[in-house]
Scaffold this active site. Structure first.
Site, PDB file in Angstrom:
ATOM      1  N   CYS A  86       0.848  -1.191   0.000  1.00  0.00           N
ATOM      2  CA  CYS A  86       0.000   0.000   0.000  1.00  0.00           C
ATOM      3  C   CYS A  86       0.886   1.245   0.000  1.00  0.00           C
ATOM      4  O   CYS A  86       1.796   1.372   0.823  1.00  0.00           O
ATOM      5  CB  CYS A  86      -0.881  -0.030   1.245  1.00  0.00           C
ATOM      6  SG  CYS A  86      -1.536   1.557   1.741  1.00  0.00           S
ATOM      7  N   GLU A  87       0.638   2.151  -0.929  1.00  0.00           N
ATOM      8  CA  GLU A  87       1.495   3.329  -1.031  1.00  0.00           C
ATOM      9  C   GLU A  87       1.268   4.332   0.101  1.00  0.00           C
ATOM     10  O   GLU A  87       2.069   5.242   0.290  1.00  0.00           O
ATOM     11  CB  GLU A  87       1.308   4.020  -2.377  1.00  0.00           C
ATOM     12  CG  GLU A  87      -0.024   4.674  -2.605  1.00  0.00           C
ATOM     13  CD  GLU A  87      -0.105   5.349  -3.956  1.00  0.00           C
ATOM     14  OE1 GLU A  87      -0.796   6.370  -4.046  1.00  0.00           O
ATOM     15  OE2 GLU A  87       0.505   4.868  -4.930  1.00  0.00           O
ATOM     16  N   HIS A  88       0.201   4.156   0.867  1.00  0.00           N
ATOM     17  CA  HIS A  88      -0.076   5.108   1.943  1.00  0.00           C
ATOM     18  C   HIS A  88       0.660   4.769   3.238  1.00  0.00           C
ATOM     19  O   HIS A  88       1.000   5.662   4.007  1.00  0.00           O
ATOM     20  CB  HIS A  88      -1.587   5.164   2.214  1.00  0.00           C
ATOM     21  CG  HIS A  88      -2.361   5.631   1.031  1.00  0.00           C
ATOM     22  ND1 HIS A  88      -3.543   5.039   0.625  1.00  0.00           N
ATOM     23  CD2 HIS A  88      -2.111   6.607   0.127  1.00  0.00           C
ATOM     24  CE1 HIS A  88      -3.989   5.641  -0.460  1.00  0.00           C
ATOM     25  NE2 HIS A  88      -3.145   6.588  -0.784  1.00  0.00           N
ATOM     26  N   HIS A  89       0.875   3.458   3.505  1.00  0.00           N
ATOM     27  CA  HIS A  89       1.540   3.061   4.748  1.00  0.00           C
ATOM     28  C   HIS A  89       2.737   2.143   4.512  1.00  0.00           C
ATOM     29  O   HIS A  89       3.415   1.766   5.467  1.00  0.00           O
ATOM     30  CB  HIS A  89       0.542   2.345   5.677  1.00  0.00           C
ATOM     31  CG  HIS A  89      -0.603   3.190   6.096  1.00  0.00           C
ATOM     32  ND1 HIS A  89      -1.812   3.202   5.431  1.00  0.00           N
ATOM     33  CD2 HIS A  89      -0.720   4.094   7.117  1.00  0.00           C
ATOM     34  CE1 HIS A  89      -2.627   4.056   6.021  1.00  0.00           C
ATOM     35  NE2 HIS A  89      -2.006   4.609   7.041  1.00  0.00           N
ATOM     36  N   GLN A 127      -4.887  -0.421  -4.951  1.00  0.00           N
ATOM     37  CA  GLN A 127      -5.550  -1.535  -5.621  1.00  0.00           C
ATOM     38  C   GLN A 127      -6.380  -1.062  -6.809  1.00  0.00           C
ATOM     39  O   GLN A 127      -6.419  -1.718  -7.855  1.00  0.00           O
ATOM     40  CB  GLN A 127      -6.419  -2.315  -4.636  1.00  0.00           C
ATOM     41  CG  GLN A 127      -7.033  -3.564  -5.239  1.00  0.00           C
ATOM     42  CD  GLN A 127      -7.731  -4.418  -4.207  1.00  0.00           C
ATOM     43  OE1 GLN A 127      -7.297  -4.509  -3.054  1.00  0.00           O
ATOM     44  NE2 GLN A 127      -8.817  -5.052  -4.578  1.00  0.00           N
ATOM     45  N   HIS A 155      -5.629  -5.889   3.005  1.00  0.00           N
ATOM     46  CA  HIS A 155      -4.695  -4.776   3.199  1.00  0.00           C
ATOM     47  C   HIS A 155      -4.255  -4.711   4.658  1.00  0.00           C
ATOM     48  O   HIS A 155      -5.084  -4.497   5.549  1.00  0.00           O
ATOM     49  CB  HIS A 155      -5.366  -3.460   2.804  1.00  0.00           C
ATOM     50  CG  HIS A 155      -5.600  -3.322   1.333  1.00  0.00           C
ATOM     51  ND1 HIS A 155      -5.023  -2.325   0.574  1.00  0.00           N
ATOM     52  CD2 HIS A 155      -6.339  -4.071   0.467  1.00  0.00           C
ATOM     53  CE1 HIS A 155      -5.402  -2.459  -0.689  1.00  0.00           C
ATOM     54  NE2 HIS A 155      -6.211  -3.507  -0.777  1.00  0.00           N
ATOM     55  N   CYS A 157      -2.761  -2.434   6.150  1.00  0.00           N
ATOM     56  CA  CYS A 157      -3.011  -1.122   6.760  1.00  0.00           C
ATOM     57  C   CYS A 157      -4.398  -1.057   7.391  1.00  0.00           C
ATOM     58  O   CYS A 157      -4.676  -0.170   8.204  1.00  0.00           O
ATOM     59  CB  CYS A 157      -2.821  -0.008   5.736  1.00  0.00           C
ATOM     60  SG  CYS A 157      -3.882  -0.148   4.291  1.00  0.00           S
TER      61      CYS A 157
END
Length: 198
Positions: A86-89, A127, A155, A157
């Site tokens: 996941c690019e956020h976490h 995703q 996910h 996250c």
């Protein structure tokens, strides 16, 4: 760097990652010089080089060799296991991709689509983006009459932090061409992926 170093490690600034990981350990209150952590920055650097190697690869390379074939029915590859981040976490996303296409005079080898999934998933990802990238790439490179992509994933996250919902899964789909234009074709592929509903 040694000649026998894997290509993905040659394309990444390992020293910079090592320094950053050491700083993270210090920032959370750990001692990066203790026995259990002294090699952690190097391990993490090599791990990042491996799991993000798709950043340095072109997925189209796997679709350049196609076979002329007069076949105009659906081709479906189910349960293509993948691991992304996941690019956020920067936490793992583990799932399965289901990819179908309707050829327009050419088909690709069975291993090629899973290889494309690997390249696109081995990057910081969303995703939704991964789903659309797969569909658009197959339409363009194969000139397919239709493409359907469904991705089911868990996910980290969401399952190990934040809302802490370990059984939650995330499903995305992208349909192009015949799958978008004809509801019967779309229903057929969804039935093949998920099973017929009674």
């Amino acid at each position: 760097m040694a000649a026998n170093t894997p290509p993905h490690e040659r394309e990444v600034d390992l020293d910079r990652i090592r320094r950053a990981v050491r700083e993270i350990l210090l920032a959370v209150g750990e001692n990066p010089d203790r026995e259990g952590l002294v090699e952690t920055p190097d391990r993490v650097a090599r791990m990042y080089a491996e799991v993000f190697q798709g950043l340095h690869q072109d997925p189209r390379i796997h679709l350049t060799k196609a076979f002329t074939q007069k076949y105009d029915e659906m081709v479906l590859i189910k349960d293509i296991r993948f691991v992304s981040f996941c690019e956020h976490h920067l936490l793992p996303v583990i799932g399965n991709a289901h990819v179908a296409y309707i050829p327009n005079g050419k088909v690709v080898g069975l291993s090629k689509i899973p290889r494309v999934v690997d390249v696109l998933s081995k990057r910081p990802q969303m995703q939704e983006r991964l789903t659309e990238q797969l569909a658009d790439l197959l339409v363009k490179e194969l000139d397919a009459r239709g493409v359907a992509v469904v991705i089911e994933a868990s996910h980290s996250c969401m399952t190990i932090r934040g809302v802490n919902k370990p059984n939650a899964s995330f499903v995305t789909s992208a349909v192009r061409g015949a799958f978008k234009e004809r509801s019967a074709t779309r229903s057929e592929v969804m039935s093949l992926i998920f099973g017929a509903k009674n």
